[in-house]
Design a protein around this motif. Sequence first.
Motif, short mmCIF file in Angstrom:
data_model
loop_
_atom_site.label_atom_id
_atom_site.label_comp_id
_atom_site.label_asym_id
_atom_site.label_seq_id
_atom_site.Cartn_x
_atom_site.Cartn_y
_atom_site.Cartn_z
N PHE A 128 4.02 -35.58 -3.29
CA PHE A 128 4.89 -36.72 -3.57
C PHE A 128 6.19 -36.28 -4.22
CE2 PHE A 128 6.20 -40.32 -6.31
CZ PHE A 128 6.41 -41.27 -5.33
N VAL A 129 6.08 -35.47 -5.26
CA VAL A 129 7.28 -35.00 -5.97
C VAL A 129 8.07 -34.03 -5.11
CG1 VAL A 129 8.12 -33.73 -7.98
CG2 VAL A 129 6.26 -35.38 -8.24
N PHE A 130 7.39 -33.10 -4.47
CA PHE A 130 8.06 -32.09 -3.65
C PHE A 130 8.90 -32.75 -2.55
CE2 PHE A 130 8.16 -29.22 0.03
CZ PHE A 130 8.84 -28.15 -0.54
N LEU A 131 8.31 -33.70 -1.85
CA LEU A 131 9.03 -34.32 -0.74
C LEU A 131 10.13 -35.27 -1.20
CD1 LEU A 131 6.20 -34.85 1.88
CD2 LEU A 131 7.99 -33.10 1.85
N ARG A 132 9.99 -35.82 -2.40
CA ARG A 132 11.08 -36.65 -2.93
C ARG A 132 12.35 -35.83 -3.10
NH1 ARG A 132 8.85 -38.93 -8.21
NH2 ARG A 132 11.04 -38.95 -8.72
N TYR A 133 12.18 -34.54 -3.34
CA TYR A 133 13.33 -33.67 -3.55
C TYR A 133 13.50 -32.66 -2.41
CZ TYR A 133 13.23 -35.82 -8.10
OH TYR A 133 13.24 -36.76 -9.10
N SER A 134 13.03 -33.02 -1.23
CA SER A 134 13.11 -32.11 -0.08
C SER A 134 14.55 -31.79 0.30
CB SER A 134 12.37 -32.70 1.11
OG SER A 134 12.97 -33.90 1.53
N HIS A 135 15.46 -32.67 -0.04
CA HIS A 135 16.87 -32.42 0.28
C HIS A 135 17.41 -31.19 -0.44
CE1 HIS A 135 16.92 -34.82 -3.40
NE2 HIS A 135 18.09 -34.25 -3.67
#
Length: 166
Positions: A128-135
């Motif tokens: 959840f956290v990792f993909l929120r900041y995938s950019h």
Amino acid sequence: MSDVQGRIPFSNSPKLHDRIGNIKTDKKELAKSAFRNAEELYTGAGLIFMQNIQLIQVVSVNLAFACELFLKAILYELDIDFGRTHRIVELFQLLPEEYQKKIKENVNFKYEKKSNFELVLEEISDTFVFLRYSHERKAVVSNWDGLSMISTAIMKISRDVIEGEK
């Protein structure tokens, strides 16, 4: 926005809602509410996936959040405090052994060995956290098989617990 006596304000501010007392405290009510929210996220993930596989990051974020809420629903129902953690593996480890075992038994990986359950659980715990900041990443890779199969197993056991089939 103003405080209107006896009404819930149109605001997404948790601090405001806490200040006016718009917070649930009954564990059974919290369990059912977390379960309903998790089901919506899980169902939404499925609908998005069927509509457009290119949105796999959106699907993965929804599944990861659903996992967290399904686990929290079980923990609320069993009156087990989980503090402020959001990590799937940490919430899973708080479950009594019998529920951990049921979840493991219900996981049917397509590409992973069942014996890798703990490794996969750790791997998906920060999705959840990792993909929120995938950019912020040069590349993004996630364990789709692990996330989808574990979330499905957790959902099944959560449903049994919340609906009284402990």
